[in-house]
Scaffold this active site. Structure first.
Site, PDB file in Angstrom:
ATOM      1  N   ARG A  47      31.919  34.391  54.629  1.00  0.00           N
ATOM      2  CA  ARG A  47      33.277  35.219  54.809  1.00  0.00           C
ATOM      3  C   ARG A  47      34.144  34.916  55.934  1.00  0.00           C
ATOM      4  O   ARG A  47      35.161  34.570  55.922  1.00  0.00           O
ATOM      5  CB  ARG A  47      33.029  36.771  54.517  1.00  0.00           C
ATOM      6  CG  ARG A  47      32.466  37.109  53.084  1.00  0.00           C
ATOM      7  CD  ARG A  47      32.782  38.310  52.914  1.00  0.00           C
ATOM      8  NE  ARG A  47      32.104  39.050  51.784  1.00  0.00           N
ATOM      9  CZ  ARG A  47      31.897  40.265  51.171  1.00  0.00           C
ATOM     10  NH1 ARG A  47      32.600  41.193  51.903  1.00  0.00           N
ATOM     11  NH2 ARG A  47      31.052  40.817  50.366  1.00  0.00           N
ATOM     12  N   HIS A  93      35.198  32.232  43.670  1.00  0.00           N
ATOM     13  CA  HIS A  93      35.394  33.456  44.545  1.00  0.00           C
ATOM     14  C   HIS A  93      35.456  34.739  44.022  1.00  0.00           C
ATOM     15  O   HIS A  93      36.653  35.309  44.091  1.00  0.00           O
ATOM     16  CB  HIS A  93      36.627  33.165  45.923  1.00  0.00           C
ATOM     17  CG  HIS A  93      36.342  33.855  46.873  1.00  0.00           C
ATOM     18  ND1 HIS A  93      35.633  33.651  47.859  1.00  0.00           N
ATOM     19  CD2 HIS A  93      37.109  34.897  47.360  1.00  0.00           C
ATOM     20  CE1 HIS A  93      35.836  34.244  48.855  1.00  0.00           C
ATOM     21  NE2 HIS A  93      36.299  35.262  48.723  1.00  0.00           N
ATOM     22  N   TYR A 137      55.272  36.503  41.492  1.00  0.00           N
ATOM     23  CA  TYR A 137      56.660  36.027  41.674  1.00  0.00           C
ATOM     24  C   TYR A 137      56.874  34.759  42.760  1.00  0.00           C
ATOM     25  O   TYR A 137      57.844  34.271  42.683  1.00  0.00           O
ATOM     26  CB  TYR A 137      57.682  37.110  42.511  1.00  0.00           C
ATOM     27  CG  TYR A 137      57.503  38.426  41.605  1.00  0.00           C
ATOM     28  CD1 TYR A 137      58.271  38.391  40.271  1.00  0.00           C
ATOM     29  CD2 TYR A 137      57.026  39.626  42.160  1.00  0.00           C
ATOM     30  CE1 TYR A 137      58.507  39.708  39.684  1.00  0.00           C
ATOM     31  CE2 TYR A 137      57.210  40.889  41.162  1.00  0.00           C
ATOM     32  CZ  TYR A 137      57.895  40.754  40.290  1.00  0.00           C
ATOM     33  OH  TYR A 137      58.072  42.077  39.360  1.00  0.00           O
TER      34      TYR A 137
END
Length: 454
Positions: A47, A93, A137
């Site tokens: 990570r 993931h 968007y």
């Protein structure tokens, strides 16, 4: 009179129970310690820390790989960010689409990345701390720098590994044609350790890398002839040459970063103003204006008459109008002292070696690891292309034999009952390999024409 002596059997039972409790407590402690170590290593490797070879954390690597697989290269059509994040989450993931999208947004922000790896279309946030629009968007595709990190990925240049459920394969590291760790830097917090690497200029890093290839024993001082220091996307001036050298040598240190501000005279009113055109890396511009306004309100800075943000189209321009009786240099020094217009950047160049070993690295160490990685990539790419060329040459040798004995080949094929029998007969009669025999059986009639034979 009562006997105060302890019962021997009862004493043995109590000692046994105490010993058992100690063993049980130690077992629990060992289990907790083992679990914590496993968790720590998972955070460190999977990570928070970048790989020194491609400069990427796993989530960033998976985002770029997925976009490459979807064909979202520079010049191609943009795709919805929600589609990209969903694909990354579903295949590689499994940590939630919001965290993936936030990571992708960061790769597209040109005030965060010196060389953005993703090209975004739509609202991807701002230097004022405004968040990006929802993933449904916005649209994205690979940037030019991001595309270079994937170059030759399909030529067996790096190892692949199973994804979280074994249904897909993903690269353990990218071929990384660019020294991305230094170009874009990294910031991350793991368990018990953190990394903070500043971005640098592409031309300077490439020149230093070429010099190190030609001179493997080059020192930090030699490399600093090419790399003058960090090159932040938001600009700014760096102070502390000795501190900088120490940071590049040991991997740890700190330098002072100051924004660029010019004092301009307003001819009509006979007053001055301070125009801020560059700010320190990571500074929230809206917070800076808010801090200046608070200082004026609290009368800690008294020479300011007006403050406004005239920034537009990615160009920073903060105007501070001064009163007639103000001393411009004094006000500017107060801004440096009391606001984040002057701040410190702390180096802690911690990265993973070979994807597993966290280590603090100096400048020469980082470039040596990148060069070593590129040597492996180029060697594996060359071997892949050689094997491919040899396989093609082997087939062409078989086709040459067939064309030289075309009548016999046709006769052999026609006399065979099945394709499998024809293959065996060709192998036996013309001393061909199985691959060559299959290629001959797949050969089209047009290959018999003169120019095709040539």
């Amino acid at each position: 009179m009562e006997d105060d002596t302890k019962n021997p059997i009862e004493g043995e039972v109590m000692e046994t129970q105490t010993h058992s409790n100690v063993l049980e407590r130690r077992t629990v402690e060992n289990v907790m310690e083992d679990s914590f170590l496993r968790y720590s290593m998972s955070v460190i490797i999977d990570r928070a820390l970048p790989d020194v070879r491609d400069g990427m954390k796993p989530v960033h690597r998976r985002i770029l790989y997925t976009m490459g697989e979807q064909g979202l290269r520079p010049g191609s059509k943009f795709a919805k960010s929600a589609r990209i994040a969903g694909e990354v989450m579903g295949k590689y993931h499994p940590h939630g689409d919001l965290s993936i999208y936030d990571s992708m947004v960061r790769l597209a922000q040109d005030w965060v990345m010196r060389y953005p790896l993703v090209q975004g279309q739509g609202n991807f946030g701002s230097m004022d701390g405004d968040p990006a629009a929802a993933s449904r968007y916005t649209e994205a595709r690979l940037g030019k720098a991001g595309n270079e990190l994937l170059t030759d990925l399909d030529k067996d240049t790096v190892d692949f590994r199973d994804n979280y459920d074994g249904s897909e394969r993903e690269p353990s590291v990218l071929p990384a044609k660019l020294p991305n760790l230094l170009l874009n830097g990294q910031i991350g917090i793991a368990v018990g350790m953190a990394t903070s690497i500043p971005p640098h200029n592409l031309g300077e890093v490439v020149d230093a890398t070429v010099h190190l290839i030609d001179n493997p024993e080059a020192s930090v001082d030699d490399l600093l002839e090419f790399i003058k220091g960090p090159d932040f996307p938001t600009g700014g001036i760096i102070y502390g040459k000795d501190s900088l050298r120490s940071a590049y040598t040991t991997g740890r240190g700190g330098v002072v970063v100051r924004g660029v501000a010019d004092i301009e005279e307003r001819s009509k009113k006979g007053t001055h103003r301070i125009v801020i055109s560059e700010v320190p890396y990571g500074l929230n511009k809206a917070s800076l204006l808010e801090k200046i306004a608070d200082l004026v309100k609290d009368k800690k800075i008294t020479g300011i008459s007006d403050l406004r943000d005239e920034s537009a189209r990615g160009v920073v321009r903060v105007v501070v109008d001064l009163k007639k009786d103000a001393y411009p240099k004094k006000v500017l020094n107060q801004l440096y002292k009391l606001t984040q217009l002057q701040t410190s950047f702390h180096f802690n160049m911690l990265a993973l070696i070979d994807g597993i070993q966290p280590r603090v690295l100096g400048l020469t160490d980082i470039l040596h690891e990148f060069i070593k990685h590129r040597q492996i990539v180029i060697r594996r790419r060359t071997q892949f292309e050689l094997s491919k060329a040899q396989a093609r040459a082997h087939i062409l040798e078989g086709l040459t034999i067939a064309l030289d004995h075309i009548d016999e080949v046709i006769k052999t094929i026609r006399s065979s009952e099945t394709t499998e029998e024809a293959q065996v007969n060709l192998i036996n009669k013309f001393k061909l390999s199985e691959i060559q025999a299959k290629a001959i059986l797949a050969m089209q009639l047009r290959s018999l024409a003169g120019l095709e034979r040539k």
